[in-house]
Motif scaffolding. Sequence first.
Motif, short mmCIF file in Angstrom:
data_model
loop_
_atom_site.label_atom_id
_atom_site.label_comp_id
_atom_site.label_asym_id
_atom_site.label_seq_id
_atom_site.Cartn_x
_atom_site.Cartn_y
_atom_site.Cartn_z
N LEU A 203 0.86 -1.19 0.00
CA LEU A 203 0.00 0.00 0.00
C LEU A 203 0.90 1.24 0.00
O LEU A 203 1.70 1.43 0.92
CB LEU A 203 -0.91 0.03 1.24
N VAL A 204 0.77 2.05 -1.06
CA VAL A 204 1.55 3.29 -1.15
C VAL A 204 0.63 4.45 -0.80
O VAL A 204 -0.43 4.61 -1.41
CB VAL A 204 2.13 3.48 -2.57
N PHE A 205 1.06 5.24 0.18
CA PHE A 205 0.29 6.42 0.58
C PHE A 205 0.95 7.65 -0.03
O PHE A 205 1.92 8.18 0.51
CB PHE A 205 0.26 6.54 2.12
N MET A 206 0.44 8.10 -1.20
CA MET A 206 1.06 9.22 -1.90
C MET A 206 0.57 10.52 -1.26
O MET A 206 -0.51 11.00 -1.58
CB MET A 206 0.66 9.15 -3.37
N GLN A 207 1.35 11.05 -0.33
CA GLN A 207 0.85 12.19 0.43
C GLN A 207 1.73 13.43 0.38
O GLN A 207 1.33 14.48 0.86
CB GLN A 207 0.63 11.76 1.89
N TYR A 208 2.95 13.32 -0.22
CA TYR A 208 3.85 14.48 -0.25
C TYR A 208 4.28 14.81 -1.68
O TYR A 208 4.22 13.98 -2.58
CB TYR A 208 5.14 14.19 0.55
N ASN A 209 4.77 16.05 -1.82
CA ASN A 209 5.49 16.44 -3.03
C ASN A 209 6.92 16.79 -2.59
O ASN A 209 7.11 17.54 -1.64
CB ASN A 209 4.83 17.64 -3.71
N GLY A 214 14.75 18.63 -1.66
CA GLY A 214 14.42 17.47 -0.83
C GLY A 214 13.35 17.75 0.21
O GLY A 214 13.04 16.90 1.04
N ASN A 215 12.77 18.96 0.18
CA ASN A 215 11.72 19.30 1.15
C ASN A 215 10.40 18.63 0.78
O ASN A 215 10.04 18.58 -0.40
CB ASN A 215 11.51 20.83 1.20
N LEU A 216 9.70 18.12 1.79
CA LEU A 216 8.40 17.47 1.57
C LEU A 216 7.27 18.42 1.96
O LEU A 216 7.26 18.97 3.05
CB LEU A 216 8.29 16.19 2.41
N THR A 217 6.32 18.61 1.03
CA THR A 217 5.11 19.39 1.38
C THR A 217 3.91 18.51 1.10
O THR A 217 3.90 17.76 0.10
CB THR A 217 5.01 20.69 0.53
N PRO A 218 2.88 18.56 1.98
CA PRO A 218 1.71 17.69 1.77
C PRO A 218 1.01 18.01 0.44
O PRO A 218 0.89 19.17 0.06
CB PRO A 218 0.80 18.03 2.96
#
Length: 880
Positions: A203-209, A214-218
């Motif tokens: 199960l892949v939870f695709m929740q960030y960009n 390398g910063n993650l934003t929802p």
Amino acid sequence: MHSNPQKLSGNEIRNSFLNFFAQRGHQTLPSASLVPEDPTVLLTIAGMLPFKPIFLGQRTPDFKRATTSQKCIRTNDIENVGRTKRHHTFFEMLGNFSFGDYFKSQAIAWGWELSTQVFGLPPERLVVSVFEDDDEAYDIWRNQIGVPAARIKRMGEDDNFWVSGPTGPCGPCSEIYYDFHPERGDENIDLEDDTRFIEFYNLVFMQYNRDASGNLTPLQNKNIDTGMGLERMAQILQQVPNNYETDLIFPIIQTAAQIAGIDYHSSDEKTQVSLKVIGDHVRSVVHMIADEIRASNVGRGYVLRRLIRRVVRHGRLIGITGEFINQVAETAISLSESAYPNVRQREAAIKAELQREESNFLKTLDRGEKLLAEIIQQVKQQGKTQISGESAFTLYDTFGFPLELTQEIAEENQLTVDEAGFNAEMQKQVERAKAAHETIDLTVQGSLDKLAEHIHATEFIGYTQPAATANVEAILIDGISQEEAEAGTEIQLVLNQTPFYAESGGQIGDRGYISGDGVVVRVEDVKKESDFFIHFGRIERGTIRVGDAVTAQIDRACRRRAQANHTATHLLQAALKKIVDEGISQAGSLVSFDRLRFDFNCPRALTPAEVEQVEEQVNTWIAEAHAANVEVLPLDEAKARGAVAMFGEKYGEEVRVIDFPSVSMELCGGTHVSNTAEIGIFKIISEAGVASGVRRIEAVSGPAILDYLNVRDKVVKDLSDRFKVKPEELPERITTLQTELRNSEKQLATLKSQLAIAKSDSLLQTVESVGEYQILVAQMEDVDPESLKTAAERLLQKIGNGAVVLGSVPEEGKVSIVAAFSAEVNKKGLQAGKFVGAIAKICGGGGGGRPNLAQAGGRDASKLSEALAKAHSDLQSALS
């Protein structure tokens, strides 16, 4: 609670999965083709690939939830196939997807319900993994589902964090594993231990960009992408030791074993590996050909050819000597046809392609076996006991000869093979081809994909409007996003809407102009990436900026030519089906402004009469003035009406149908004339073969006919002037000239031969005696290869028992060497073919022939004296 899993067939597992999610509001979609829409990936390698534009935000989905059984091909670890329990080149990925709808809690709950209640897996046999920082997923598994803490494992980024590329959508994963040995307890659970655990649901939870730093934003819309391996679930539920012994693959293995006259279960490990490779690869090749991939030496065609050859090689290893692949393919088709009807529909094409490739490769293998026999003879003559790794690798790389087969034959001859040397050569090749990683890169378009979040898909309005006002959405120079560009710059433009047709379905992109306030851009080509139309052009004057309002205007004359040629292609296919064979199908096409090209599957050349009839039929339909009826229909309805689908095209739920009633009906996104009469006239230029079983027709139509006639008229006038005859007398004049030329060439060849003989007689005074043999080694000036051969044969006749080696430089950059040996010299172990080949290497060439007479060539004339000196010394030492 179930004490044992349900024993379900592969088909039942697939249907149960799809029905489970269909009942929970998911749209059931058919498997996409193995030929992906995505130009960055060779083959469909994952269940999520068809949804990539949706995950990137480039395409708005027609539904929030989907479920599929997606056929996939991966060959990056092909050497593991058959050796491990669950490595495959072809596999099916069962998936459920949410596009901004449900998320972790629901995905986990359904994954657990499906596993334990539908498939009946005992909860005490399941272990789950979560990403080390994903407390949310851990809490859902622990508190909502009730999985014991000891059976929830936190894993690092390498195992449990999915990324699409260096930047773009990403997110944590959670996996469900089946435990074959729960009796070993929950202490020190190691999910890497594949003798105990098998991961079957991801199960892949695709929740960030992720941005460039390398910063993650929802993500605004969070997505779910899951995959359950059908073969793995079949292994678990059918309680067999590996994926190969499930009902999805084992019947293919049994067919191969039956042909070889062996039994799988009582065979040794090596034989079982070969049977597993056959079982796996045959599934791959059947589905690849069903999806219109043809064997070739490039791209996906090369993948197909390599897999077919591996099947044939492993057949040889288990003792099958003749052709067999279609017998195992029939079993694979029978196993797949209920889920994938196209394998039965394309049965004839599948079997024809497999038979052709197998037959050709068996001939190659025969050549390899002959070369191996020569290598063995050389090794024994040299008093060695080992075949070099280099020789073994040449056999493998050039002739598809597996190392195991070389080792087996070597063993029969009391020899070994330098396996370390072979592996070193293999490693060199791996390093040469290192660039071919199979990953799904959602960001390959660089700037365009980054812009995708801020700009809208291009609306195409060119079916009805040749010009339109539009806004400049993006400007790219060499693929890099810019805010503005000046005169003289080569640019790529994205507009919010466009009348320009983008290259697709064989039809090239429109030409024309984009103009605005003081700016003019000449558009030379238009291509489509995802849902964006990229206009390639050059700014002729002014400056263009993002946000500018512009007018986009196609070149109507070019469009009219493309329309005529595209409709003519449809009429051509209909005429071929009517006159030559109803089973003819398209294998590729090109529609440009000046001509059309149509490739089609046909095992033979068309007769001149058939070509004439086809041309006549197309022109009859043009003259009858059939009006076009263009409709957008659901795909199933279009197919039910008999619309022909085009090779390599991807179709959505809705399709555009181009219908010239009672003549031709095809699914097509291209531009067409509104009435066949607009084409004017149609002319076939050529019909020829382009590949095994594929023919090509090139033709012109409409306004392009005038260009074609003008060129030919000019050529005919020019020839008439040169030969000083009327146009209709040209064929007779050319025939006379050809006859005269042939006679002159024969006379010249006779004179050259006579001259060479005359020259050669003067060499008899240089003959040397070596024991009981006579040898003559000499260079002759300006003698062609054929005359050199005649001279060598004549000299050997004159000297009797001995050897003659002659060399010449017939023209600049070419060396010719001939060796003629008597039977007594052959008895001494000297063979003309091998001798002359070795000598020619000094001049940068090679060659060979019979033991008594052989010829070789080279490129370096400066080394001829050295080569002849070596020939002289070698003959002296061998014959003294």
